[in-house]
Design a protein around this motif. Structure first.
Motif, short mmCIF file in Angstrom:
data_model
loop_
_atom_site.label_atom_id
_atom_site.label_comp_id
_atom_site.label_asym_id
_atom_site.label_seq_id
_atom_site.Cartn_x
_atom_site.Cartn_y
_atom_site.Cartn_z
N VAL A 187 0.84 -1.20 0.00
CA VAL A 187 0.00 0.00 0.00
C VAL A 187 0.87 1.24 0.00
CG1 VAL A 187 -1.81 1.27 1.20
CG2 VAL A 187 -1.83 -1.22 1.21
N THR A 190 4.14 4.83 5.67
CA THR A 190 3.52 5.87 6.50
C THR A 190 4.36 6.04 7.77
OG1 THR A 190 1.44 6.63 7.46
CG2 THR A 190 1.97 4.30 7.75
N THR A 449 -2.81 12.39 9.21
CA THR A 449 -4.17 12.77 8.82
C THR A 449 -4.27 14.22 8.37
OG1 THR A 449 -4.67 13.25 11.15
CG2 THR A 449 -5.25 11.06 10.32
N SER A 453 -5.95 13.17 1.63
CA SER A 453 -6.38 11.78 1.79
C SER A 453 -5.84 10.87 0.71
CB SER A 453 -7.90 11.70 1.81
OG SER A 453 -8.44 12.24 0.60
N ASP A 454 -5.45 11.43 -0.46
CA ASP A 454 -4.92 10.59 -1.52
C ASP A 454 -3.40 10.47 -1.48
OD1 ASP A 454 -4.34 13.18 -2.19
OD2 ASP A 454 -5.06 13.06 -4.26
N SER A 455 -2.75 11.04 -0.47
CA SER A 455 -1.30 10.89 -0.34
C SER A 455 -0.96 9.49 0.13
CB SER A 455 -0.74 11.93 0.63
OG SER A 455 -1.23 11.69 1.95
N GLN A 456 0.23 9.04 -0.20
CA GLN A 456 0.61 7.68 0.16
C GLN A 456 0.62 7.44 1.67
OE1 GLN A 456 4.70 5.47 0.17
NE2 GLN A 456 4.02 5.52 -1.95
N GLN A 459 -3.02 7.07 2.83
CA GLN A 459 -3.62 5.82 2.37
C GLN A 459 -3.05 4.63 3.11
OE1 GLN A 459 -2.98 5.95 -1.90
NE2 GLN A 459 -4.98 6.89 -2.27
N ALA A 462 -4.54 4.57 6.58
CA ALA A 462 -5.93 4.11 6.51
C ALA A 462 -5.99 2.59 6.33
CB ALA A 462 -6.65 4.81 5.37
N ALA A 463 -5.09 2.05 5.50
CA ALA A 463 -5.05 0.60 5.30
C ALA A 463 -4.64 -0.11 6.58
CB ALA A 463 -4.09 0.26 4.17
#
Length: 772
Positions: A187, A190, A449, A453-456, A459, A462-463
């Motif tokens: 994914v 982070t 956060t 929201s579409d940044s690696q 994401q 979130a995963a």
């Protein structure tokens, strides 16, 4: 030829105005030379990566991290995390490979002592990588697991000397080497360190667009307001000069003071610089137009305008600079760096506006206002004819009606004390009603956060939050330190059970947890039996627990939960059966709590200092003690209403769990300071008129004329701060909305309605103890 009556300005202001107008060409040439010298000799502004902005020297959380590193080899919390996930389930081979690769990193690091990830399955070393820890949710055995065999996290630990860029590059290299295959279900990467680095990159990439959009907005607002091309040209010339000078002067000052400027500061610095310079330039340009409308020549008009507005701009600039400088007393690096940087910025804008704006308006005169509104052309033509008629001994024609006649009539009606009382009470009630929402203000320190929201990183987190509770990305580490604590397994088990029952806790990683996982692994592979328990110190004098929160570990709820846990820990440790042990708490959540606590603890001191400075400067400029009190009260009301609006927008409507911790304090200092700026302009103009006419008429005439300039300046300033939202980070969206709302509330309700009403209510008593 006679001229319109001159205002009763001071001798120093008149002398300065005469000099500034006489030396206008030298002033312009001097600023051009200054820009060339500064740009070619002083360093450019280079903010830091921002990774250390949440860590304070001597922080208990940082001390706990050092303790964990010395006892266990590495802390639980990692700055970078590789996330692999498949909703339908990760293949067992992928899970096994992720565990094997991470263990090979540890083996290579501990075996060779190189701490660089050398010998990783024959691959080239990964710079700065010191260790890795695999965390799969296989069979939901790991605490905080929400699914079964869908997600594997690999914590990556880097050497303390590794920069943010090295951590980013090393994480990407690790993920590309070991999790890039089609079956690996990568994914992304982070973690707090990765998020902080990405925020710096986003700020750097978007700042130029903020600058361009702000310039265009200023040109459009000023151009439409004055209906000319010259007025925005003068404004932007002053703004560009101040910008080119200030960004390098700030860099030089910060370098001399050995202060690192966090990346969050530069965008606020830029929009404040452009907005404040626009404000001050608009005051001069507006005054110049009014004087030219009276029929004066361009040099006469420029001298009178400069004499009238130079003291106001000087006082306003000193007020804003002193107010922002008060942030320097904050204990936190990020907020402390705001103070000197913003103060230097405002002082630069003030000096440029005080010199370059008078020079430019005296050079170009009426050309600044072409084509201009119809009323201006008619008023100037009639005034010039009246002056010629008077010189020739003829009766002048009836002057055209004042363009502000409607405003003056309304303002004169509102200046009657009964009406002023109604207006003041209504404004106070509205502001208080809106301010009630501020009671729900919560503070957090989001990093991941806060990203788009579409940044690696977003994401990937979130995963991770689907396979585990989201707090898995930054567990809070609780250390129990004492002689032989590892042998007291019963007390350790009781403490783990107590920690698991605390509010907000999704799971606890403890010695018993890891012992069970090791036994299960040993049943499948005899080699696993030799793995030491990572939650127990080899010395026997330390044990640790990892607390996994249910929510974002840097959000307001998690910060509050961990703060409550720290308060309860002594009782929990004692109830578990321990005595004579020392407890330390580390991790990103604990560090964020310390930062927020430090900020809020200095709030009282900061507020008193800022209000005292503003009061003293207002008292000196207005030569009064009573008026500054009610003016400051009006500013505080506007600030509280701004917080109420901000909380309603972000927490109630958009669902944020809190505001970024430094936003309210930065906004408070800026709005109080800028509010004092507008106070000086409005009240100064009213009192100037009150020297030669009744106060009610002074409120009507000065208020009507000042309101347009303030409205234009406020719209430009609100647009400047509002455009910070072009940077897609939570903190800038919050600053943009709060400052835009605050400036509009202050300019429209407070300065245009409440302050004139208060001036009318208190009358000349407000000038006490000055001459009435």
């Amino acid at each position: 030829m006679t001229t319109a009556p001159q205002p009763a300005t001071g001798r120093l202001a008149k002398a300065y105005a005469a000099i500034a107008v006489a030396l206008r060409y030298f002033i312009v040439a001097g600023w051009i030379a200054a820009v060339v010298v500064v740009v070619t000799t002083l360093p450019a502004l280079t903010p830091s990566s921002g990774v250390a902005s949440l860590v304070q020297p001597g922080s208990p959380a940082l001390r706990a991290e050092y303790t964990a590193t010395s006892l266990f080899g590495e802390p639980l919390d990692a700055q970078a995390i590789v996330v692999q996930r498949a909703a339908s389930g990760l293949p067992p081979a992928v899970q096994a490979a992720a565990v094997r690769n991470a263990l090979n990193v540890d083996k290579a690091s501990s075996g060779s002592g190189q701490h660089a990830g050398a010998g990783l399955l024959g691959g080239a070393p990964i710079g700065g990588l010191a260790g890795a820890l695999p965390i799969p949710n296989t069979a939901r055995l790991f605490p905080g697991s929400l699914e079964r065999s869908t997600t594997v996290l690999t914590y990556l630990y880097f050497r303390p000397s590794a920069s943010a860029a090295q951590q980013q590059a090393g994480s990407e290299r690790y993920a590309g080497r070991y999790a890039s295959g089609a079956d690996s279900h990568l994914v992304g990467v982070t973690g707090a360190g990765i998020a902080a680095y990405q925020q710096g990159v986003i700020i750097s990439e978007r700042l130029v667009w903020v600058e361009l959009a702000t310039v265009l907005a200023i040109a459009l607002i000023v151009g439409l307001s004055f209906r000319s091309l010259g007025a925005p040209a003068v404004t932007l010339a002053c703004a560009a000069t101040a910008f080119l000078l200030a960004v390098r002067i700030v860099a030089w000052v910060m370098h001399q003071a050995h202060v690192t400027l966090p990346p969050d500061v530069e965008p606020v610095l830029v929009v404040l610089l452009l907005g404040v310079t626009t404000d001050y330039s608009v005051f001069f340009v507006s005054g110049m137009r009014n004087r030219l409308a009276e029929g004066l020549t361009k040099l006469q008009a420029a001298r009178l305008t400069t004499a009238e507005f130079a003291p106001i701009v000087l006082a306003a600039g000193l007020l804003v600079a002193a107010g922002t400088a008060s942030l320097a007393i904050a204990k936190l690096q990020l907020i402390g760096a705001f103070g000197p940087a913003l103060a230097v910025t405002v002082l630069t804008a003030m000096v440029v506006s005080l010199t370059l704006a008078p020079a430019l308006i005296s050079i170009f005169g009426t050309a600044l206002f072409r084509p201009g509104p119809r009323w201006f052309r008619a008023a100037r033509k009639a005034a010039r004819q009246a002056i010629r008629a008077q010189d020739e001994g003829r009766a002048p024609a009836e002057p055209p009606r004042s363009p502000w006649r409607v405003r003056e009539a309304i303002a004169r009606f509102a200046a009657a004390r009964p009406v002023s009382l109604v207006i003041a009470v209504a404004c106070v009630l509205v502001l208080l009603g809106v301010a009630v929402g501020a009671t729900g203000l919560r503070l957090g320190a989001p990093l991941v956060t806060a990203l788009p929201s579409d940044s690696q990183p977003a994401q990937a987190q979130a995963a991770a939050g689907k396979g585990f509770a989201v707090g898995i990305v930054a567990p809070t580490e609780v250390l129990i330190l004492g002689s032989g604590v590892t042998r007291d397994t019963a007390s350790l088990a009781r403490l783990q059970a107590s920690l698991a029952r605390q509010p907000g806790v999704a799971g606890v990683i403890g010695p018993a947890t890891m012992a069970a996982l090791i036994r299960r692994a040993a049943a499948a592979s005899a080699a696993a039996a030799a793995i030491p328990n990572p939650m127990l110190a080899k010395s026997g004098n330390g044990a640790r627990f990892g607390i996994i929160e249910r929510t974002d570990p840097l959000g307001a709820p998690a910060v509050d939960h961990v703060a409550a846990l720290e308060r309860n820990l002594p009782g929990l440790v004692s109830s578990a059966g321990f005595s004579g042990v020392r407890v330390e708490v580390g991790g990103e959540t604990a560090a964020a709590g310390e930062v927020i606590g430090s900020v809020t603890s200095s709030l009282g001191e900061l507020a008193l200092l800022m209000l005292a400075i503003t009061f003293v400067l207002l008292a000196i400029f207005l030569r009064a003690l009573l008026a500054p009190l009610y003016l400051l009260a009006a500013s505080v009301l506007a600030l509280l209403a701004t917080f109420g609006v901000t909380v309603w927008v972000f927490q109630d409507r958009l669902g944020y769990d809190g505001l970024v911790y430094y936003v309210p304090f930065t906004v408070a200092v800026l709005l109080i300071s800028l509010g004092a700026d507008y106070n000086v302009f409005v009240v100064g103009r009213i009192w100037e008129e009150a020297r030669r006419r009744p106060l009610r008429d002074a409120v009507a005439v000065a208020g009507a004329q000042a309101s347009r300039a303030i409205t234009v300046a406020a719209i430009a300033l609100a647009a400047s701060f509002g455009l910070l939202a072009l940077i897609p980070l939570q903190q800038f969206r919050e600053v943009a909305a709060a400052m835009a709302a605050g400036v509009v509330i202050d300019a429209i309700m407070v300065r245009s309605l409440l302050v004139p009403a208060l001036v009318a209510l208190f009358g000349r008593l407000g000038m006490w103890p000055g001459k009435r």
